[in-house]
Every structure is written in C-alpha cells, then in structure tokens.
Design a protein around this motif. Sequence first.
Motif, PDB file in Angstrom:
ATOM      1  N   THR A 231       0.960  -1.173   0.272  1.00 11.52           N
ATOM      2  CA  THR A 231      -0.355  -0.085   0.273  1.00 11.52           C
ATOM      3  C   THR A 231       1.002   1.522   0.405  1.00 11.52           C
ATOM      4  OG1 THR A 231       0.164   0.415   1.856  1.00 11.52           O
ATOM      5  CG2 THR A 231      -1.941  -1.106   1.057  1.00 11.52           C
ATOM      6  N   THR A 241      -3.630  10.175   0.750  1.00 15.86           N
ATOM      7  CA  THR A 241      -4.687   9.702  -0.794  1.00 15.86           C
ATOM      8  C   THR A 241      -3.965   7.765  -0.315  1.00 15.86           C
ATOM      9  OG1 THR A 241      -2.402   9.973  -2.379  1.00 15.86           O
ATOM     10  CG2 THR A 241      -4.517  11.092  -2.401  1.00 15.86           C
ATOM     11  N   HIS A 242      -4.722   7.270  -0.507  1.00 13.53           N
ATOM     12  CA  HIS A 242      -4.135   5.557  -0.377  1.00 13.53           C
ATOM     13  C   HIS A 242      -3.851   5.196  -2.079  1.00 13.53           C
ATOM     14  CE1 HIS A 242      -3.698   5.942   3.587  1.00 13.53           C
ATOM     15  NE2 HIS A 242      -4.942   6.329   4.391  1.00 13.53           N
ATOM     16  N   GLN A 243      -3.693   3.978  -1.670  1.00  9.85           N
ATOM     17  CA  GLN A 243      -3.135   3.551  -3.311  1.00  9.85           C
ATOM     18  C   GLN A 243      -2.863   2.418  -2.455  1.00  9.85           C
ATOM     19  OE1 GLN A 243      -2.533   5.653  -6.971  1.00  9.85           O
ATOM     20  NE2 GLN A 243      -2.145   7.218  -6.088  1.00  9.85           N
ATOM     21  N   THR A 244      -3.220   1.102  -4.339  1.00  5.09           N
ATOM     22  CA  THR A 244      -3.073  -0.032  -3.850  1.00  5.09           C
ATOM     23  C   THR A 244      -1.870  -0.276  -5.685  1.00  5.09           C
ATOM     24  OG1 THR A 244      -4.705  -1.129  -4.527  1.00  5.09           O
ATOM     25  CG2 THR A 244      -3.826  -0.766  -1.955  1.00  5.09           C
ATOM     26  N   ASP A 245      -2.450   0.316  -6.532  1.00  3.32           N
ATOM     27  CA  ASP A 245      -2.265   0.631  -7.473  1.00  3.32           C
ATOM     28  C   ASP A 245      -0.552   0.449  -7.918  1.00  3.32           C
ATOM     29  OD1 ASP A 245      -3.057   0.946 -10.565  1.00  3.32           O
ATOM     30  OD2 ASP A 245      -0.927   2.372 -10.048  1.00  3.32           O
ATOM     31  N   ALA A 248       1.599   2.449  -9.400  1.00  2.00           N
ATOM     32  CA  ALA A 248       1.901   4.013  -8.473  1.00  2.00           C
ATOM     33  C   ALA A 248       2.754   3.016  -6.879  1.00  2.00           C
ATOM     34  CB  ALA A 248       0.883   4.234  -8.068  1.00  2.00           C
TER      35      ALA A 248
END
Length: 297
Positions: A231, A241-245, A248
């Motif tokens: 993450t 912001t949080h991302q798991t892409d 990214a």
Amino acid sequence: MSLNAGRFSAKLLDPTLSARSLYGAELRYYRERAGLTLEELADRLHIEMSFLARIEQGERRLSDELARAVDDILGTGGFFARNLVVARSAPAPGRLTPLAEWEWLATAIREWDAALVPGLLQTDAYAEAVAKTYAALLADRPTRHRWDARLSRTPVLLDPRGPRYTGVLGEAALRRPLGGPAAMAGQLHHLADLVRRERITLYVLPLTATPHPAATDGALRVMTYAEENPTLHFTAHHTGTHQTDPAAVALAHLTHDLLAGAALPPAQSLALIENAAADYRAEATGERSAERAALSE
C-alpha cells in the motif's frame, strides 16, 4: 485453559471493521459453538495459539489448507474455504481500520518526509507539538483520530517481529524547532537511539544537497505485507491518498530509492542527527539556566 488462552479469548472483536474482521469473528463463533478453546483448536490445527488469535482478530488470514482443516474440525459446511476471497480483502489503511493496526502487519515500511519526523518515529512531546502546530488545519477531524495516528506507535519498531523500517528525512525536519529545544533534543536522541539499536535505517537529505526531482514537499510511505498487496500513502498540502495500484507503488519504491541515494549515508546521517540533538540540548540547558538565574534575582 492456560492464562495466555484466556487473555487471547478475552479480546472483544468488532466484525464491522472489515470483511476480514467479520471472517475472524465467524471463526470465533464456530470455535466456541464447537466447545473448543483457542489453545485446543490451535493444537488440532498444529499452529501457534497466538497466530490463531490474530486470525480471529482480523490481523492474519487462513491459508487454503488451514481453511479446509477448520471447516472439517468445526463442521462448518465449507464456510471458511468458500469465503477465503472475502478474508483476503484488505481495506485501505486509515479507512476501515486504523493505520496503526496495519503497521503491525507490515513486513517493511519505507518513508520519506520533507518537513516532519514521521509518526512512527515521533516522541509524544514532538507529536503534541505537531498537533498544536497544525491544529487549525485539522480542526474538522476528530481529536481521537489525530492522536491515535501519532502517539505511542514506536513499539511496533521495537518488536523483534516488527517491520524493517527505512526512512529518508529532509534536513528541514531536524531544524524545525517544534515544541522547543528540549522537545527537539528528546526527539532527535530518540531517532539516534533507534538507529544505534539497529531498529531502523535513516538517511538525511541535507539542505545543501542539489535539488532532487524526487524530493516532493510532502510525505511518502510504502508498506509491504507478507500476505497482502503493498500500500502507498502520499500526503501533500494537508491531504492524504491511499493506493494499491502496482504502478503507483513501484514508482513510490523508485522515488524512495532515488532519495536514499541522494541523501547522506546512514553513518553520516546519524552524526548529523546527534550533532543537531546536542545543539538543541545545549540550547535547552542554557534556557533553563537563564530562567533559574532570573528567578533568583
């Protein structure tokens, strides 16, 4: 039942936190319906009781083999094997479960912060100073959330099973006297102690360094897990912001590596931190001496 079994069983579960928490709560329900203690079920599954407790608490997940074994032992009609996908769904940190809980699950944490000592490394005095400094900007957020996000989080780094921590700090984080000289001296001594105890690795990007394209003004964190997708958390201009892409996360890893490469090596970074701590300590001592002299007049 052992004392440890009683301690683990006593913890209340909140199945509303996430799908995984609901899965864990169901495991406890079926276990207790079968009349088994944590210790007894763990023995039959040939796993540690503490591991089983963390599954019930939504902190760990069952493997395919364990899920099938649980179904057989507890007579659930295949419930746990059938719902493994649900058990493996992880909410974004800070959304459905507190960020601090996810830090305990991480195997590695990488951080960059241009202006502040990251929360995991903060002393309570420094964290209080940060909260007061940004109080006007955070006024619309619950006080409990602000404090839970900062205070008393270093223990995760002191645990032998805790995550590997690598941080890159802008030198500005060391030079901003948040909370005054005494608070800063305590904070920087705390950083140096963590480094010397080999609990963390720190790099300092000096103010004199050539501006680096990766050196954003915000804060960057990547958390890696044994059983989940990594993450990414990015904070800039007081928004996060949080991302798991995967793309990214990969870019964040590259950014962190570039910043670490541009920063001072760990030994020089530690020397800079300790020198700054000594300066703050001397300043704090001088202020107290001046106060005592004024009071005696």
